[in-house]
Design a protein around this motif. Structure first.
Motif, PDB file in Angstrom:
ATOM      1  N   PRO A  22      48.524  47.903  32.279  1.00  0.00           N
ATOM      2  CA  PRO A  22      49.094  48.155  33.387  1.00  0.00           C
ATOM      3  C   PRO A  22      49.480  46.758  34.373  1.00  0.00           C
ATOM      4  N   ARG A  23      48.571  45.820  34.237  1.00  0.00           N
ATOM      5  CA  ARG A  23      48.531  44.480  35.100  1.00  0.00           C
ATOM      6  C   ARG A  23      49.326  43.629  34.696  1.00  0.00           C
ATOM      7  N   ALA A  24      50.146  42.960  35.689  1.00  0.00           N
ATOM      8  CA  ALA A  24      51.183  42.180  35.446  1.00  0.00           C
ATOM      9  C   ALA A  24      50.231  40.569  35.067  1.00  0.00           C
ATOM     10  N   ARG A  25      50.674  39.893  34.279  1.00  0.00           N
ATOM     11  CA  ARG A  25      50.330  38.519  34.273  1.00  0.00           C
ATOM     12  C   ARG A  25      50.714  37.652  35.242  1.00  0.00           C
ATOM     13  N   ALA A 104      36.915  44.731  34.170  1.00  0.00           N
ATOM     14  CA  ALA A 104      38.444  44.899  33.788  1.00  0.00           C
ATOM     15  C   ALA A 104      38.880  45.571  32.730  1.00  0.00           C
ATOM     16  N   ASP A 105      38.244  45.425  31.539  1.00  0.00           N
ATOM     17  CA  ASP A 105      38.599  46.160  30.235  1.00  0.00           C
ATOM     18  C   ASP A 105      38.278  47.652  30.436  1.00  0.00           C
ATOM     19  N   TYR A 106      37.388  48.066  31.059  1.00  0.00           N
ATOM     20  CA  TYR A 106      37.149  49.493  30.905  1.00  0.00           C
ATOM     21  C   TYR A 106      37.389  50.398  32.120  1.00  0.00           C
ATOM     22  N   SER A 107      37.770  49.842  33.430  1.00  0.00           N
ATOM     23  CA  SER A 107      38.131  50.650  34.288  1.00  0.00           C
ATOM     24  C   SER A 107      39.521  50.786  34.470  1.00  0.00           C
ATOM     25  N   ARG A 108      39.664  52.105  34.696  1.00  0.00           N
ATOM     26  CA  ARG A 108      41.313  52.513  34.545  1.00  0.00           C
ATOM     27  C   ARG A 108      42.081  52.428  35.691  1.00  0.00           C
ATOM     28  N   LYS A 109      41.568  52.801  36.941  1.00  0.00           N
ATOM     29  CA  LYS A 109      42.092  52.797  38.085  1.00  0.00           C
ATOM     30  C   LYS A 109      41.822  51.439  38.851  1.00  0.00           C
ATOM     31  N   ASP A 110      42.900  50.984  39.483  1.00  0.00           N
ATOM     32  CA  ASP A 110      42.660  49.878  40.511  1.00  0.00           C
ATOM     33  C   ASP A 110      41.638  49.992  41.433  1.00  0.00           C
ATOM     34  N   SER A 111      41.588  51.177  42.154  1.00  0.00           N
ATOM     35  CA  SER A 111      40.636  51.304  43.082  1.00  0.00           C
ATOM     36  C   SER A 111      39.077  51.050  42.449  1.00  0.00           C
ATOM     37  N   THR A 112      38.759  51.818  41.313  1.00  0.00           N
ATOM     38  CA  THR A 112      37.707  51.660  40.706  1.00  0.00           C
ATOM     39  C   THR A 112      37.412  50.210  40.276  1.00  0.00           C
ATOM     40  N   PHE A 114      38.433  47.517  41.963  1.00  0.00           N
ATOM     41  CA  PHE A 114      38.046  46.921  43.193  1.00  0.00           C
ATOM     42  C   PHE A 114      36.590  47.105  43.582  1.00  0.00           C
ATOM     43  N   TRP A 115      36.119  48.270  43.531  1.00  0.00           N
ATOM     44  CA  TRP A 115      34.966  48.505  44.072  1.00  0.00           C
ATOM     45  C   TRP A 115      33.799  47.987  43.224  1.00  0.00           C
ATOM     46  N   LEU A 116      33.976  48.415  41.922  1.00  0.00           N
ATOM     47  CA  LEU A 116      32.974  47.543  41.130  1.00  0.00           C
ATOM     48  C   LEU A 116      32.709  46.350  41.211  1.00  0.00           C
ATOM     49  N   ASN A 117      34.045  45.439  41.043  1.00  0.00           N
ATOM     50  CA  ASN A 117      33.855  43.979  41.456  1.00  0.00           C
ATOM     51  C   ASN A 117      33.432  43.690  42.759  1.00  0.00           C
ATOM     52  N   THR A 118      33.594  44.339  43.759  1.00  0.00           N
ATOM     53  CA  THR A 118      32.955  44.187  45.140  1.00  0.00           C
ATOM     54  C   THR A 118      31.569  44.322  45.014  1.00  0.00           C
ATOM     55  N   LEU A 119      31.079  45.583  44.414  1.00  0.00           N
ATOM     56  CA  LEU A 119      29.726  45.699  44.293  1.00  0.00           C
ATOM     57  C   LEU A 119      28.908  44.844  43.387  1.00  0.00           C
ATOM     58  N   LEU A 120      29.710  44.181  42.403  1.00  0.00           N
ATOM     59  CA  LEU A 120      29.055  43.101  41.447  1.00  0.00           C
ATOM     60  C   LEU A 120      28.985  41.780  42.350  1.00  0.00           C
ATOM     61  N   ALA A 121      29.996  41.523  43.248  1.00  0.00           N
ATOM     62  CA  ALA A 121      29.858  40.070  44.013  1.00  0.00           C
ATOM     63  C   ALA A 121      28.901  40.157  44.906  1.00  0.00           C
ATOM     64  N   VAL A 122      28.923  41.375  45.552  1.00  0.00           N
ATOM     65  CA  VAL A 122      27.823  41.398  46.692  1.00  0.00           C
ATOM     66  C   VAL A 122      26.400  41.397  46.209  1.00  0.00           C
ATOM     67  N   SER A 123      26.094  42.023  44.886  1.00  0.00           N
ATOM     68  CA  SER A 123      24.745  42.045  44.391  1.00  0.00           C
ATOM     69  C   SER A 123      24.589  40.442  43.736  1.00  0.00           C
ATOM     70  N   MET A 124      25.413  39.727  43.110  1.00  0.00           N
ATOM     71  CA  MET A 124      25.315  38.508  42.508  1.00  0.00           C
ATOM     72  C   MET A 124      25.252  37.672  43.975  1.00  0.00           C
ATOM     73  N   ILE A 125      25.698  37.731  44.932  1.00  0.00           N
ATOM     74  CA  ILE A 125      25.528  36.944  46.101  1.00  0.00           C
ATOM     75  C   ILE A 125      23.912  37.012  46.522  1.00  0.00           C
ATOM     76  N   LEU A 126      23.832  38.372  46.894  1.00  0.00           N
ATOM     77  CA  LEU A 126      22.346  38.645  47.188  1.00  0.00           C
ATOM     78  C   LEU A 126      21.210  38.132  46.460  1.00  0.00           C
ATOM     79  N   ILE A 127      21.433  38.302  44.993  1.00  0.00           N
ATOM     80  CA  ILE A 127      20.321  37.768  44.377  1.00  0.00           C
ATOM     81  C   ILE A 127      20.141  36.318  44.207  1.00  0.00           C
ATOM     82  N   MET A 128      21.440  35.666  44.137  1.00  0.00           N
ATOM     83  CA  MET A 128      21.573  34.041  44.246  1.00  0.00           C
ATOM     84  C   MET A 128      21.057  33.394  45.465  1.00  0.00           C
TER      85      MET A 128
END
Length: 143
Positions: A22-25, A104-112, A114-128
């Motif tokens: 569903p996402r545009a290139r 990106a492959d398994y989340s169906r909704k854009d909001s899901t 977004f929040w999973l990627n946000t959680l991932l980025a925050v956790s990566m920044i915190l650990i690094m």
């Protein structure tokens, strides 16, 4: 009049179906560079991790010599600080990039997504951030 294409009715023209995604290139090359980063960081991580394991586990008595004094001596050298910092950052970025792809492959909704990627980025920044702080502010003179 030409013969219809299999599955095409006579009253409407043939058209291609839209792709399943569903996402545009986009026109940017982020995914190409992320793919290249995964390949090159993976190769560099193999060298760093096997070097780390060889030094820590096999040379000069192996695991028996690992203690606080060993780490203090190791991190007193800028070379070993850089080695461990590079390993930490590459492992976090490599793993985070892979997990971003899975999200990106398994989340169906854009909001899901977004929040999973946000959680991932925050956790990566915190650990690094915490890992970098520990490597550069390690005090071998604890009381």
């Amino acid at each position: 009049m030409t013969a219809p294409i299999i599955g095409q009715s006579h009253d409407r023209p043939a058209s291609l179906d839209l792709p399943r995604s569903p996402r545009a290139r986009s026109n940017n090359n982020f995914e190409k560079y992320a793919w290249l980063f995964m390949r090159f960081s993976g190769l560099l991580l193999i060298v760093l991790v096997f070097g780390h394991m060889t030094i820590m586990l096999m040379l000069d008595g192996g695991v028996k010599r690992l203690n606080f004094a060993f780490v203090a001596g190791r991190w007193s050298s800028p070379f070993w600080q850089f080695w461990d910092l590079t390993m930490l950052w590459l492992a976090q970025l490599h793993g985070g990039n892979g997990l971003r792809t899975v999200i990106a492959d398994y989340s169906r909704k854009d909001s899901t997504r977004f929040w999973l990627n946000t959680l991932l980025a925050v956790s990566m920044i915190l650990i690094m951030g915490v890992g970098t702080y520990v490597i550069f502010t390690f005090d071998p003179n604890i009381s």
